[in-house]
Design a protein around this motif. Sequence first.
Motif, PDB file in Angstrom:
ATOM      1  N   ASN A 108       0.850  -1.192   0.000  1.00  0.00           N
ATOM      2  CA  ASN A 108       0.000   0.000   0.000  1.00  0.00           C
ATOM      3  C   ASN A 108       0.888   1.245   0.000  1.00  0.00           C
ATOM      4  O   ASN A 108       1.844   1.332   0.773  1.00  0.00           O
ATOM      5  N   VAL A 109       0.591   2.216  -0.851  1.00  0.00           N
ATOM      6  CA  VAL A 109       1.455   3.405  -0.953  1.00  0.00           C
ATOM      7  C   VAL A 109       1.431   4.236   0.318  1.00  0.00           C
ATOM      8  O   VAL A 109       2.312   5.074   0.533  1.00  0.00           O
ATOM      9  N   GLN A 110       0.447   4.026   1.187  1.00  0.00           N
ATOM     10  CA  GLN A 110       0.414   4.746   2.463  1.00  0.00           C
ATOM     11  C   GLN A 110       1.199   4.024   3.562  1.00  0.00           C
ATOM     12  O   GLN A 110       1.339   4.548   4.667  1.00  0.00           O
ATOM     13  N   SER A 111       1.693   2.826   3.288  1.00  0.00           N
ATOM     14  CA  SER A 111       2.399   2.079   4.323  1.00  0.00           C
ATOM     15  C   SER A 111       3.770   2.677   4.577  1.00  0.00           C
ATOM     16  O   SER A 111       4.401   3.256   3.685  1.00  0.00           O
ATOM     17  N   TYR A 112       4.237   2.513   5.804  1.00  0.00           N
ATOM     18  CA  TYR A 112       5.583   2.978   6.124  1.00  0.00           C
ATOM     19  C   TYR A 112       6.643   2.052   5.523  1.00  0.00           C
ATOM     20  O   TYR A 112       7.778   2.466   5.299  1.00  0.00           O
ATOM     21  N   TYR A 113       6.269   0.806   5.260  1.00  0.00           N
ATOM     22  CA  TYR A 113       7.146  -0.102   4.525  1.00  0.00           C
ATOM     23  C   TYR A 113       7.454   0.502   3.152  1.00  0.00           C
ATOM     24  O   TYR A 113       8.619   0.569   2.737  1.00  0.00           O
TER      25      TYR A 113
END
Length: 644
Positions: A108-113
């Motif tokens: 997900n582009v919002q993930s901190y990963y």
Amino acid sequence: MVAEVRYRNLEDISYKEAGIYENTRFEKIHNVVYDNSNNASYKVAHEIAALIRQKEKDEMYCVLGLATGSSPIKVYEELIRLHKEKGLSFKNVVTFNLDEYYPMEKDNVQSYYDFMHEYLFNHIDIPKDHINIPSGDTHPDKILETCIAYENKIKKYGGLDFQLLGIGRTGHIGFNEPGSHYNSRTRLITLDHLTRTDAASSFLGLENVPKRAITMGIGTVKEAKRIVLLAWGENKAEIIKKTIEGEITSQVPATYLQLHKNTTFVLDEGAASLLTQYKTPWLVGPCMWTEETISNAIIWLCELTSKSILRLTDKDYNDNGMESLLAKEGNAYDLNIKMFNKLQHTITGWPGGKPNADDTSRPERAIPEKKRVLIFSPHPDDDVISMGGTLDRLVEQGHDVHVAYQTSGNIAVSNHEALKFVEVVTTMDCNNNVFNTIVEAIQTQENFEFNTPELLFLKGVIRQKESLGATRYLNISDEKVHFLNMPFYETGAIKKKPLGEEDVEIISNLIKEIKPHQIYAAGDLADPHGTHRVCLDALFSAIEKIKLNDFMKECWVWLYRGAWQEWGLHEIDMAVPMSPDQVIKKRKAIFFHQSQKDRVMFQGDDSREFWVRAEERNQDTAMKYHQLGLADYAAMEAFKRYHF
């Protein structure tokens, strides 16, 4: 250049002595203040690089605790540069990230990963198995188990050598929200509403922000051998003051860092602006009484005593730490008169200069009588929101007014709004395949805020036409309205490209074309990575590039503030009053931006509509002038002159 500070620079602080420093009367955490976040980030990156090299020399792992968000971006960029250009290797580095939203898939582009790989890991030689980030897709039954494993892995590597932190406006570090315990460990936590509000723009709406997160605990963070906390911009100033000067409390978790012996807060001037030594230095000790400091002090004294300027007495000055100012200037009467006149001279109903008038005590020049004016607006509505009354005055008084919208603002149009517009078109022309395709795409997508190139184009057109509606209403012809569509913005996503030479060239070419006598621009000093600040940096770079041109000798630059803030009274160089009728006219101009009026994509933590925010801010500025003993106006717009 590094701003003047009371403490030693970051590179002068050894690990053994970083917690020992010359304290001030109010501060409880060591801090270093830089003139901008880029310089500060450079210093922090080089401290990390030095630690990595030393650990490599000692044949040891370098264990780093890393943060996400906008604050560390420039630190990561400099570390990448050091890797690519100076041979800095990350093969001996092991990283542990502070937190991750829950639930959250890695891709997900919002993930901190995703954030960490985009801004750091994809660009360096760190082994993949050395990267540790809390897993946002852990099965609910396994969360406790994985949190314990995370803690144990940190211990296995001997603890964190260096922990990089940001700070949220609730005072959270990591996602340790108010109420977090001093000895808390890695765990699942419920996010504070304000934290979710601050993240809303990244998720295209508050309703899309996860309500929980997995975070490293306060107890884990405080065991790091070295902690550096980054804070940029005025929107962090209030929580920085509470953290550095306030009492230790679980309601401001960052205050626990007061007990850590090797912590440094690295700040820019905006984030440090409310610290006592900067906001009211006369309360700390001997003070350098500059013109700006004197203005700030007298206005502060008026607010403290609830008196107008001309009613202040010698006793008021002496009782509130300003006896040295009184000794320098003579007496309260002379000080009061000087300050009253200074503020009085900032007020003008002629923002372009008053023709055939003595301009000695006016904020703008009388000559040339008719000026070429260029107003830069970061988004397609900032001009009318922040200086609509002044814009109207400039047009009415016969100046040649141009408006330049620096970005399209397209991602701020919701798909609901886009669908409304495109359905009007398809009703009139049902054979238009392009628009029919857009309608079908919007109606069939589960994610209602996705974008396609066609949809982004439509949203950009919506904002252009709304802008033209407002400028036409204010009698500005279409050929004097410029849509710059600066490339840094046009990614179709929240994440933008870095400011580039092409962006600066667009700005400088327009200035050279118009050769303005006045430039107005949004002087937003909050988020250094926000659109307003990037647009301002582009303007400053363009001015630096062309300032030796002859026409620039006659060009003055005036900065207005965004929808959320206003200049302090001591900072204002020009205040333009508005009549009640002009307030209504400004409101109507803002109403032309219909896509931004009700369901706003990037509302921030202020639930008021933009026109209400602007109106109340302008009224508040006028009220503050009046409370100081000056004329009573319905509203005022304020500007600070930028000297280049």
